[in-house]
Scaffold this active site. Sequence first.
Site, PDB file in Angstrom:
ATOM      1  NE  ARG A 107      -0.327   0.257   4.974  1.00 31.09           N
ATOM      2  CZ  ARG A 107       0.597   1.069   5.451  1.00 31.09           C
ATOM      3  NH1 ARG A 107       0.924   2.149   4.776  1.00 31.09           N
ATOM      4  NH2 ARG A 107       1.192   0.817   6.603  1.00 31.09           N
TER       5      ARG A 107
ATOM      6  CD  GLN B 175       6.970   7.120   5.655  1.00 36.06           C
ATOM      7  OE1 GLN B 175       7.709   6.374   6.283  1.00 36.06           O
ATOM      8  NE2 GLN B 175       7.445   8.057   4.851  1.00 36.06           N
TER       9      GLN B 175
ATOM     10  CE1 TYR C  19      -0.323  -3.223  17.145  1.00 41.28           C
ATOM     11  CE2 TYR C  19      -2.120  -1.766  17.778  1.00 41.28           C
ATOM     12  CZ  TYR C  19      -1.450  -2.965  17.904  1.00 41.28           C
ATOM     13  OH  TYR C  19      -1.910  -3.914  18.788  1.00 41.28           O
ATOM     14  CG  HIS C  20      -3.581  -2.720  10.993  1.00 41.64           C
ATOM     15  ND1 HIS C  20      -4.319  -1.582  10.789  1.00 41.64           N
ATOM     16  CD2 HIS C  20      -2.874  -2.923   9.847  1.00 41.64           C
ATOM     17  CE1 HIS C  20      -4.071  -1.113   9.575  1.00 41.64           C
ATOM     18  NE2 HIS C  20      -3.193  -1.902   8.990  1.00 41.64           N
TER      19      HIS C  20
ATOM     20  CG  LEU D 195      -7.999   7.012   4.411  1.00 42.52           C
ATOM     21  CD1 LEU D 195      -8.359   7.557   5.781  1.00 42.52           C
ATOM     22  CD2 LEU D 195      -8.472   7.958   3.328  1.00 42.52           C
TER      23      LEU D 195
ATOM     24  CB  ALA E  42      -6.957   1.422  10.180  1.00 43.92           C
TER      25      ALA E  42
ATOM     26  CB  CYS F  38       1.223   8.197   9.208  1.00 45.94           C
ATOM     27  SG  CYS F  38      -0.271   7.273   9.633  1.00 45.94           S
TER      28      CYS F  38
END
Length: 215
Positions: free
Chosen positions: A70, A73, A76-77, A138, A152, A168
């Site tokens: 994607r 930068q 975190y998820h 995004l 997210a 990011c």
Amino acid sequence: MLQVLGFRELGQMIYTPVWHAMQRFTNERGTSAQDEVWLVEHQPVFTQGQSGKAEHLLLPGNIPVIQVDRGGQVTYHGPGQLVAYLLIDVRKLGLGVRDLVSRIEACLIELLANYGVSVVTKPDAPGVYVDDAKIASLGLRIRHGCSFHGLALNIDMDLRPFLRINPCGYAGLAMTQLRDHVTSIKFAEVSARLRAQLVKHLNYAEQITLTDGID
């Protein structure tokens, strides 16, 4: 107006299998394939976008770091964060990438306004912010005129892993979540409202729930 946007509710899943399924879907879809949005929570993971730099990974520790395709930068998820992957034929929508990003941001702005949370966007830093704290990120990829990856939204999660990175690519960027601004919140309700906003702002006539697998 396009007719139907399909949604898949995936629950909580490891990141990599979902990412690979997105790639396969995008590479193999025909011109008549239905557009889809996949809604998911991920187990803890850092993902490093195509513009990512190693110096923005401060102290990942035991959380996996995955280099992905994607834009953007590192982010975190984790559980309590709603991730929406937009598998959209952008050509049929007649949108440029910037237009698509703006419509996604408009979805989030209206969704959060319904909870009484006032947010802003920043032209040089895609996403949605409460004052200077980021509440939604995004990151998209366009391939063969179709998008994958997506957004997210931090709902009710442990934000501490964001301290292990420069989110990011911005050192010291504060992160926030919906729980910090709303006294009572239900994850499923936020997900349902996001579905409605995406249908509205991407100009679909209706939505359906898809129940077959992603592999």
